[in-house]
Motif scaffolding. Structure first.
Motif, short mmCIF file in Angstrom:
data_model
loop_
_atom_site.label_atom_id
_atom_site.label_comp_id
_atom_site.label_asym_id
_atom_site.label_seq_id
_atom_site.Cartn_x
_atom_site.Cartn_y
_atom_site.Cartn_z
N SER A 1 4.80 9.29 5.19
CA SER A 1 3.39 8.95 5.40
C SER A 1 2.59 9.45 6.62
O SER A 1 1.26 9.20 6.44
CB SER A 1 3.67 7.39 5.70
N GLU B 1 -4.53 4.38 0.88
CA GLU B 1 -5.06 4.61 2.51
C GLU B 1 -6.15 3.84 2.67
O GLU B 1 -6.19 3.03 3.79
CB GLU B 1 -5.47 6.04 2.79
N ALA C 1 -4.93 0.11 3.13
CA ALA C 1 -3.88 -0.13 4.16
C ALA C 1 -5.11 -0.03 5.46
O ALA C 1 -4.91 -1.17 6.32
CB ALA C 1 -3.23 0.90 4.40
N LYS C 2 -6.27 0.63 5.45
CA LYS C 2 -7.22 0.30 6.54
C LYS C 2 -8.06 -0.75 6.45
O LYS C 2 -8.21 -1.45 7.25
CB LYS C 2 -8.24 1.63 6.37
N ASN D 1 0.85 -1.36 0.07
CA ASN D 1 -0.20 0.05 0.30
C ASN D 1 0.83 1.22 0.01
O ASN D 1 0.51 2.13 0.74
CB ASN D 1 -0.93 0.06 1.35
N ARG E 1 -0.51 7.70 8.86
CA ARG E 1 -0.38 6.23 8.53
C ARG E 1 0.27 5.41 9.20
O ARG E 1 0.34 4.17 9.38
CB ARG E 1 -0.30 5.99 6.83
#
Length: 409
Positions: free
Chosen positions: A304, A392, A395-396, A258, A307
């Motif tokens: 980042s 994002e 990644a979540k 990601n 994150r």
């Protein structure tokens, strides 16, 4: 009777008074130990400076401790109850001793922070050279690095030195891998970062102590300005092979998911900035604040942001892969969406020691490429993300899937 009345008027010691006294004693003791360790690691245990400092500081602490029992001492010496004058003498002695110790300690702290790192020591061969770079005048994507380490490691201490020059194309960056090498139990690991390129072998970076010839690493000494910081750029067949094969450390390689290419490029540029800074002004390694793991985190977080939230595992380097898993930087289901990997699966699949066992580590460009390919066998390499929102969001969702997988274990 008058003595009994006087004694009854003396303020009685409370638990608060005892607690404050205990905290003061602990503070004095820790400050003295810290200062003595700094002197010890700078001058050596056999130095006259170390011995004189130890005698002075221990004598002062001993004198301070004796004032705690001043009344008992004076009673023995004078064979009667201490008078008001002895109480006054005790308070005066305490002030003088604490003042003298404070002066010595602050002078010692000033000396400690005045110690400057150096570039010109008798370095070990593996950190003797410093990496430098130059941008192509017509194409800023082309970076030529000199003093890229590419040693032939025969044992954990013996190697044939090769310092190479290598040109890389930043427009061909295709991903990042984080390597953890465990050398002191499950909590402590050395962290390296490798940058992958399209149609080229990876390039690894490693923040390390710059050991002098004959010097060995001590985590405790790392708190006391004992080691300069070094940044090594190297071929993986050198810097990873020496850990997995020559030293027998347990090494794991984790591909980071990601990420967009501009994030990968920004992190690479951060390493170039670190090269400039260390070449212009040497810096100290610190076991807690400036080590191989948290320096990388500091650089990555600038890129980042949220994150990469702050987490205690940044300072417990052995658990860094678990942190990456929890924040969605390791794909929870890298092969099939309905078959998520647990962290145990990640450790099993990314363990490179069985893959590198028996590798013929000869010095050649082809062999460097072969080693990098071999240690990535059975590890799915994630593609770069096309957009920030997509990265994002993925990644979540990956972090949520990771949490669910952990709950189901």
């Amino acid at each position: 009777m008058s003595n009994s009345v006087a004694d009854s008027k003396q303020p009685k010691s409370t638990w608060r008074h005892r607690l404050v006294s205990f905290l003061i004693a602990v503070t004095l003791l820790l400050s003295a130990v810290g200062l003595l360790l700094a002197i010890w690691y700078q001058y050596g245990i056999g130095s006259i400076v170390t011995w004189l400092s130890t005698i002075v500081i221990v004598s002062l602490l001993g004198a301070l401790l004796s004032t705690r029992y001043w009344r008992a001492v004076t009673k023995i010496l004078y064979r009667h109850k201490p008078t008001d004058n002895t109480v006054i003498h005790k308070a005066t002695a305490n002030k003088w001793l604490i003042g003298l110790y404070g002066v010595i300690w602050f002078v010692g702290v000033g000396w400690f922070f005045s110690i400057e790192p150096k570039q010109d020591r008798d370095w070990m061969a593996e950190v003797d050279q410093q990496v430098t770079y130059k941008r192509d005048a017509t194409n800023p994507n082309l970076i030529t690095l000199t003093n890229v380490r590419n040693f032939d490691w025969h044992t954990d201490t013996e190697a044939t030195a090769h310092w190479d020059t290598r040109t890389i194309d930043l427009s061909k960056l295709s991903g990042i891998d984080v390597t953890n090498s465990y050398w002191m139990g499950p909590l402590i690991a050395h962290t390296l970062v490798s940058f992958r390129f399209e149609d080229d072998r990876p390039l690894a970076f490693s923040f390390e102590i710059r050991k002098e010839d004959g010097e060995s690493f001590s985590a405790l000494a790392g708190f006391f300005r004992r080691y300069e910081l070094s940044l090594i750029a190297a071929e993986e067949r050198d810097i990873i092979y020496t850990r997995s094969n020559a030293r027998g450390e347990q090494v794991y390689l984790f591909p980071i998911s990601n990420l967009q290419q501009h994030e990968v490029r920004s992190l690479f540029e951060s390493y170039l900035t670190a090269i400039d800074e260390l070449n212009n002004q040497p810096a100290w390694y610190n076991t807690l604040t400036s080590n191989c793991t948290n320096i990388i985190f500091y650089m990555a977080r600038i890129i980042s942001g949220d994150r990469l939230p702050w987490d205690y595992r940044i300072w417990v380097s052995g658990w860094l892969p678990n942190y990456l898993y929890d924040v969605g930087m390791l794909d929870a289901a890298p092969e099939q969406p309905d078959q998520p990997w647990s962290m145990d699966t990640w450790y099993e699949r990314t363990h490179i020691n069985p893959k590198s066992l028996g590798f013929d580590n000869l010095h050649s460009t082809g062999n460097s490429r072969a080693f990098s390919q071999k240690i990535r066998q059975d590890i799915p390499l994630p593609p770069l993300a096309h957009s920030q929102s997509g990265a994002e969001a993925k990644a979540k969702s990956t972090a949520q899937a990771s949490d669910q997988t952990s709950l189901n274990e």
